[in-house]
Design an enzyme around this catalytic site. Structure first.
Site, PDB file in Angstrom:
ATOM      1  N   ASN A   1      -1.419   0.814  -2.251  1.00 33.50           N
ATOM      2  CA  ASN A   1      -1.168  -0.550  -2.711  1.00 33.50           C
ATOM      3  C   ASN A   1      -2.439  -1.105  -3.348  1.00 33.50           C
ATOM      4  O   ASN A   1      -3.448  -0.410  -3.443  1.00 33.50           O
ATOM      5  CB  ASN A   1      -0.678  -1.436  -1.564  1.00 33.50           C
ATOM      6  CG  ASN A   1      -1.641  -1.442  -0.398  1.00 33.50           C
ATOM      7  OD1 ASN A   1      -2.771  -1.916  -0.505  1.00 33.50           O
ATOM      8  ND2 ASN A   1      -1.206  -0.900   0.741  1.00 33.50           N
TER       9      ASN A   1
ATOM     10  N   ASP B   1       3.943   0.877   4.580  1.00 33.26           N
ATOM     11  CA  ASP B   1       5.090   0.873   5.502  1.00 33.26           C
ATOM     12  C   ASP B   1       5.752   2.240   5.584  1.00 33.26           C
ATOM     13  O   ASP B   1       6.351   2.580   6.613  1.00 33.26           O
ATOM     14  CB  ASP B   1       6.123  -0.161   5.041  1.00 33.26           C
ATOM     15  CG  ASP B   1       5.588  -1.579   5.135  1.00 33.26           C
ATOM     16  OD1 ASP B   1       4.882  -1.878   6.124  1.00 33.26           O
ATOM     17  OD2 ASP B   1       5.859  -2.390   4.226  1.00 33.26           O
TER      18      ASP B   1
ATOM     19  N   LYS C   1       6.891 -12.827  11.807  1.00 35.44           N
ATOM     20  CA  LYS C   1       5.889 -11.799  12.110  1.00 35.44           C
ATOM     21  C   LYS C   1       5.018 -12.229  13.276  1.00 35.44           C
ATOM     22  O   LYS C   1       4.678 -11.406  14.152  1.00 35.44           O
ATOM     23  CB  LYS C   1       5.035 -11.535  10.864  1.00 35.44           C
ATOM     24  CG  LYS C   1       4.098 -10.347  10.987  1.00 35.44           C
ATOM     25  CD  LYS C   1       3.436 -10.034   9.648  1.00 35.44           C
ATOM     26  CE  LYS C   1       2.552  -8.798   9.745  1.00 35.44           C
ATOM     27  NZ  LYS C   1       1.925  -8.454   8.439  1.00 35.44           N
TER      28      LYS C   1
END
Length: 391
Positions: free
Chosen positions: A206, A275, A333
């Site tokens: 990323n 992820d 979260k």
């Protein structure tokens, strides 16, 4: 309010490097006064430091002035910190033995501010047992040191004696100036991206630069904490005094974080962990064909969630970056990961994206309190986060 730094320049070839130190300190909004020994003026003109510091450079103990002020006492009192750069064997020997025979040594003797000696001298001088004994003596008195680096020296020899790089010197100076409200605490920080291999050439990752995590680690260290930084691949320099553990994949990051977690007081997960990872990794480069390529992915472990399940007395802080429904997702979260508070930002907000030196965030606490912050530097935000952990 701007801090006052007095920089003492002595007669070593590394005096030219002090020009960059003074320039950087001024850019950081410090007020800088420079004292030069007679020998230092053989290497760098006083006008250079006067131009950069915007203050008169003091060179002569008995220089005539148009006003009455005991100048060495004035500067000694004014200083919030005193940096001697380069610190030669001569100035070390003088201070260690109570000799005050010029403006610099006299001012050092008169100040109660922290004094940092940035060592720079010939290797043989550095290794001389008299010099080492003087350094040891001054350390016992509470004087601070930036140790010399190893490398090729101007005198033609190679060994220990080179003045440390500018950033290390400035970091050490900032450490001396910082409050030590995290003294005795162990802080674990994660930063940067993780990368997941597809084959020996390609990987999934990323856009994280790691800047936020590195600034948190730096700020915690300046405030006296013992800091471990578990970092994915970045282009950033290691913060001075921080134990950096380099990792590549999410599985490697999990292993290192779990290893350090139980002994940590504060854990701040600023890394952007992938992820998913490829279910299988090819041993050879996957060749391009006319066919479409499908890569089957499997889920990586949720490191933050596992830490939330394992935590006992630790303060656990997470980050949440979204492109929509920021607060709603951050609250979910916060609850699901058992965090003490979460730092949330929107990738689409100017100044809050990957790779920037700034951030725009909301911090949500377990009790539901939400505080919104305007754009600020990541270092400023790092200190706000650490302030909250202390509460």
């Amino acid at each position: 309010m701007s801090k006052n730094i007095v920089v003492g320049v002595t007669g070593g070839i590394a005096a030219y490097k002090t020009v960059e130190v003074v320039s950087r300190l001024k850019k950081m909004s410090y007020n800088v006064d420079v004292i030069m020994t007679k020998s230092a003026q053989e290497f760098v003109m006083p006008l250079t430091f006067q131009t950069l510091s915007k203050n008169k450079v003091v060179c002569d103990m008995f220089e005539k002035t148009n006003y009455y002020e005991v100048e060495h006492i004035s500067l000694a009192t004014k200083a919030d910190a005193f940096l001697v750069c380069p610190a030669t064997a001569n100035i070390i020997g003088k201070v260690a033995n109570g000799i005050a025979d010029d403006f610099l040594s006299t001012t050092i003797m008169a100040t109660k501010a922290p004094v940092i000696f940035a060592l720079g001298m010939n290797t043989n001088m550095y290794e001389n047992p008299i010099v080492q004994a003087n350094i040891k003596k001054l350390k016992e008195y509470g004087y601070l040191f930036v140790d010399a680096d190893e490398g090729f020296l101007a005198c033609g020899t190679s060994g220990k004696g080179r003045l440390a790089d500018t950033q290390t010197i400035i970091d050490s100076l900032e450490y001396a100036l910082s409050k030590k409200d995290l003294q005795g605490k162990k802080v674990l920080v994660t930063a940067g991206p993780t990368t997941e291999s597809i084959d020996p050439v390609r990987f999934i990752t990323n856009h994280s630069s790691g800047k936020m995590g590195y600034e948190i680690a730096k700020a915690a260290r300046l405030r006296g904490a013992s800091v471990t930084l578990v970092s994915g691949k970045t282009n950033l320099s290691c913060p001075t005094g921080v134990n950096v553990v380099n990792v590549t994949s999410a599985l490697e990051m999990k292993e290192e974080v779990i290893k350090h977690f139980d002994n940590s007081d504060i854990v701040i997960k600023a890394a952007a962990v992938a992820d998913y990872r490829p279910k299988s990794v090819s041993d050879d480069k996957i060749k391009k064909t006319d066919e479409n390529l499908s890569i089957e992915l499997e889920k990586n472990p949720d490191i933050l969630k596992e830490l939330g399940q394992r935590k006992s007395n630790q303060i656990l802080v997470g980050f949440c970056m979204e492109t929509k429904d920021l607060i709603e997702n951050a609250k979910k979260k916060l609850e699901s990961k058992n965090l003490d508070f979460i730092v949330a930002n929107n990738l689409k907000v100017e100044g809050a994206g990957f790779g920037t030196d700034t951030n725009v965030v909301s911090i949500i606490e377990r009790n539901g309190n939400k505080t919104d912050y305007e754009k600020m530097s990541k270092f400023e935000l790092a200190n706000i986060i650490l302030d909250k952990t202390l509460k």
